[in-house]
Design a protein around this motif. Sequence first.
Motif, short mmCIF file in Angstrom:
data_model
loop_
_atom_site.label_atom_id
_atom_site.label_comp_id
_atom_site.label_asym_id
_atom_site.label_seq_id
_atom_site.Cartn_x
_atom_site.Cartn_y
_atom_site.Cartn_z
N TRP A 84 11.67 56.42 50.29
CA TRP A 84 11.59 55.19 49.53
C TRP A 84 10.42 55.20 48.54
N ARG A 85 9.35 55.93 48.86
CA ARG A 85 8.21 55.97 47.94
C ARG A 85 8.57 56.72 46.66
N LYS A 86 9.29 57.83 46.82
CA LYS A 86 9.73 58.57 45.63
C LYS A 86 10.75 57.74 44.85
N ALA A 87 11.65 57.07 45.56
CA ALA A 87 12.64 56.22 44.88
C ALA A 87 11.94 55.09 44.12
N LEU A 88 10.90 54.52 44.70
CA LEU A 88 10.13 53.48 44.02
C LEU A 88 9.45 54.06 42.78
N GLY A 89 8.89 55.26 42.91
CA GLY A 89 8.27 55.92 41.76
C GLY A 89 9.26 56.16 40.64
N ILE A 90 10.47 56.59 41.00
CA ILE A 90 11.52 56.80 40.00
C ILE A 90 11.85 55.49 39.30
N ALA A 91 11.96 54.41 40.09
CA ALA A 91 12.25 53.09 39.51
C ALA A 91 11.15 52.66 38.54
N VAL A 92 9.90 52.93 38.89
CA VAL A 92 8.78 52.57 38.02
C VAL A 92 8.85 53.39 36.72
N VAL A 93 9.16 54.67 36.84
CA VAL A 93 9.27 55.52 35.65
C VAL A 93 10.40 55.04 34.76
N ILE A 94 11.54 54.72 35.35
CA ILE A 94 12.68 54.22 34.57
C ILE A 94 12.29 52.93 33.84
N THR A 95 11.58 52.05 34.54
CA THR A 95 11.11 50.82 33.92
C THR A 95 10.22 51.13 32.73
N GLY A 96 9.33 52.10 32.89
CA GLY A 96 8.45 52.49 31.79
C GLY A 96 9.21 53.07 30.61
N VAL A 97 10.21 53.89 30.88
CA VAL A 97 11.02 54.49 29.82
C VAL A 97 11.78 53.40 29.06
N VAL A 98 12.36 52.47 29.80
CA VAL A 98 13.06 51.35 29.16
C VAL A 98 12.07 50.54 28.32
N GLY A 99 10.88 50.31 28.85
CA GLY A 99 9.86 49.59 28.09
C GLY A 99 9.49 50.30 26.81
N LEU A 100 9.38 51.62 26.85
CA LEU A 100 9.08 52.37 25.62
C LEU A 100 10.21 52.23 24.62
N GLN A 101 11.44 52.30 25.10
CA GLN A 101 12.58 52.17 24.21
C GLN A 101 12.64 50.77 23.58
N LEU A 102 12.36 49.75 24.40
CA LEU A 102 12.39 48.39 23.89
C LEU A 102 11.25 48.08 22.93
N SER A 103 10.23 48.93 22.94
CA SER A 103 9.10 48.72 22.04
C SER A 103 9.46 49.02 20.59
N GLY A 104 10.67 49.57 20.41
CA GLY A 104 11.13 49.85 19.06
C GLY A 104 10.80 51.24 18.60
N ALA A 105 10.37 52.11 19.54
CA ALA A 105 10.03 53.49 19.17
C ALA A 105 11.30 54.28 18.98
N ALA A 106 11.55 54.69 17.78
CA ALA A 106 12.71 55.48 17.37
C ALA A 106 13.95 54.72 17.61
#
Length: 106
Positions: A84-106
């Motif tokens: 579950w810790r690795k799964a939580l880490g993956i979820a956090v990374v996905i959230t960060g990637v989505v946040g970068l995309q929503l920031s309007g980068a490219a």
Amino acid sequence: MHWLHLSVAVVFEITVALAAGKAEGFRNRTWTLVTLLSGATATFFLSRALLTFDVGVGYALWTSVAGIGITVLGALLFGQRLDWRKALGIAVVITGVVGLQLSGAA
């Protein structure tokens, strides 16, 4: 096209990690060659993607998506633990990637 370049770069970066594990500290010549060629290919396609992406955003996307892929494939192919810790880490990374995309980068 930049998303295609980034996707190809991610696939080859995942290949680098998996092949490096098989290269046995570069003692296995075949897997060493796969590691080096995959690394060069990943870098080439990343550089193509970075013609459009901001460097920080493109690199962050590349490393994080590849990291998720390596973690998941490690669990599927090599029986590595995915708790579950690795799964939580993956979820956090996905959230960060989505946040970068929503920031309007490219």
